[in-house]
Motif scaffolding. Structure first.
Motif, PDB file in Angstrom:
ATOM      1  N   UNK A   6       0.811  -1.216   0.000  1.00 55.61           N
ATOM      2  CA  UNK A   6       0.000   0.000   0.000  1.00 55.61           C
ATOM      3  C   UNK A   6       0.845   1.268   0.000  1.00 55.61           C
ATOM      4  N   UNK A   7       0.249   2.338  -0.469  1.00 56.99           N
ATOM      5  CA  UNK A   7       0.875   3.655  -0.460  1.00 56.99           C
ATOM      6  C   UNK A   7       0.937   4.187   0.966  1.00 56.99           C
ATOM      7  N   UNK A   8      -0.187   4.063   1.688  1.00 54.74           N
ATOM      8  CA  UNK A   8      -0.296   4.582   3.045  1.00 54.74           C
ATOM      9  C   UNK A   8      -1.304   3.742   3.822  1.00 54.74           C
ATOM     10  N   UNK A   9      -1.024   3.536   5.090  1.00 56.73           N
ATOM     11  CA  UNK A   9      -1.965   2.918   6.014  1.00 56.73           C
ATOM     12  C   UNK A   9      -2.454   4.020   6.945  1.00 56.73           C
ATOM     13  N   UNK A  10      -3.774   4.148   7.080  1.00 59.77           N
ATOM     14  CA  UNK A  10      -4.351   5.185   7.932  1.00 59.77           C
ATOM     15  C   UNK A  10      -5.162   4.513   9.043  1.00 59.77           C
ATOM     16  N   UNK A  11      -4.822   4.854  10.293  1.00 62.95           N
ATOM     17  CA  UNK A  11      -5.528   4.303  11.453  1.00 62.95           C
ATOM     18  C   UNK A  11      -5.800   5.429  12.444  1.00 62.95           C
ATOM     19  N   UNK A  12      -6.751   5.196  13.327  1.00 57.64           N
ATOM     20  CA  UNK A  12      -7.035   6.135  14.402  1.00 57.64           C
ATOM     21  C   UNK A  12      -6.135   5.850  15.587  1.00 57.64           C
ATOM     22  N   UNK A  13      -6.152   6.759  16.555  1.00 57.76           N
ATOM     23  CA  UNK A  13      -5.292   6.574  17.717  1.00 57.76           C
ATOM     24  C   UNK A  13      -5.812   5.504  18.656  1.00 57.76           C
ATOM     25  N   UNK A  14      -7.106   5.388  18.769  1.00 57.85           N
ATOM     26  CA  UNK A  14      -7.695   4.373  19.634  1.00 57.85           C
ATOM     27  C   UNK A  14      -8.959   3.859  18.998  1.00 57.85           C
TER      28      UNK A  14
END
Length: 178
Positions: free
Chosen positions: A131-139
């Motif tokens: 993937x180009x980027x993985x985006x996740x939340x903090x919690x």
């Protein structure tokens, strides 16, 4: 999308193999568990996908046996796995619809939803491979609200095979000045 119900036109790819389907072009991968943090991350992932002209893959992981089953229970629990996966797919559709409604300009790029059985961290890290980027939340829904980063976002930052964007909660609105 203006209705509160999920949009059935958003494709959901169900995989029980422990990893999302391969052979797709690199894109922006967003981890989504339905928590507020994952919805903020999904919104930012849409922005990133638009900015770079990439497809958006939204991944939810269902771990039907986080602690394992006592002997003889596996067969009984297996009967409910299909329902659990379909419920998560419905939740993903609703998450996308909610984020779309909140955006000033809806996301119109390529989008697919993936529900995968397995360990959340293992699946997310494996999916980050191309993937180009993985985006996740903090919690998310892990229950450790005292931690600055959740276990998933912390593992992603340290072990993902692509750049990771960790999206914090939006700043609280400040009370008006007296």
């Amino acid at each position: 999308m203006t209705s509160a119900s999920p949009d059935p036109s958003v494709p959901v790819v169900l995989s029980v193999l422990g990893r999302p389907p391969t052979g797709r072009p690199p894109g922006v991968l967003a981890g989504c568990d339905g928590s507020d943090g994952s919805l903020w991350a999904l919104d930012r992932a849409m922005t990133e996908a638009e900015r770079f002209g990439l497809p958006l893959y939204v991944l939810a992981v269902v771990n039907p046996a986080p602690a394992g089953y006592p002997p003889g229970m596996a067969e009984l629990v297996q009967e409910s796995v299909e329902t659990l996966v379909e419920s998560m797919a419905d939740g993903l559709r609703r998450a996308v619809a909610a984020v779309q409604r909140a955006r000033s300009v809806p996301y119109e790029g390529a989008l697919s939803l993936h529900v995968v059985l397995g360990n959340v961290i293992e699946v997310l890290l494996a999916a980050s491979g191309r993937q180009h980027t993985l985006v996740v939340g903090t919690r998310g829904n892990g229950g450790f609200n005292r931690l600055l980063l959740g276990s998933v976002s912390s593992a992603a930052v340290h072990h993902a095979a692509c750049p990771v964007l960790v999206v914090p909660a939006p700043p609280a609105l400040e009370p008006p000045a007296p």
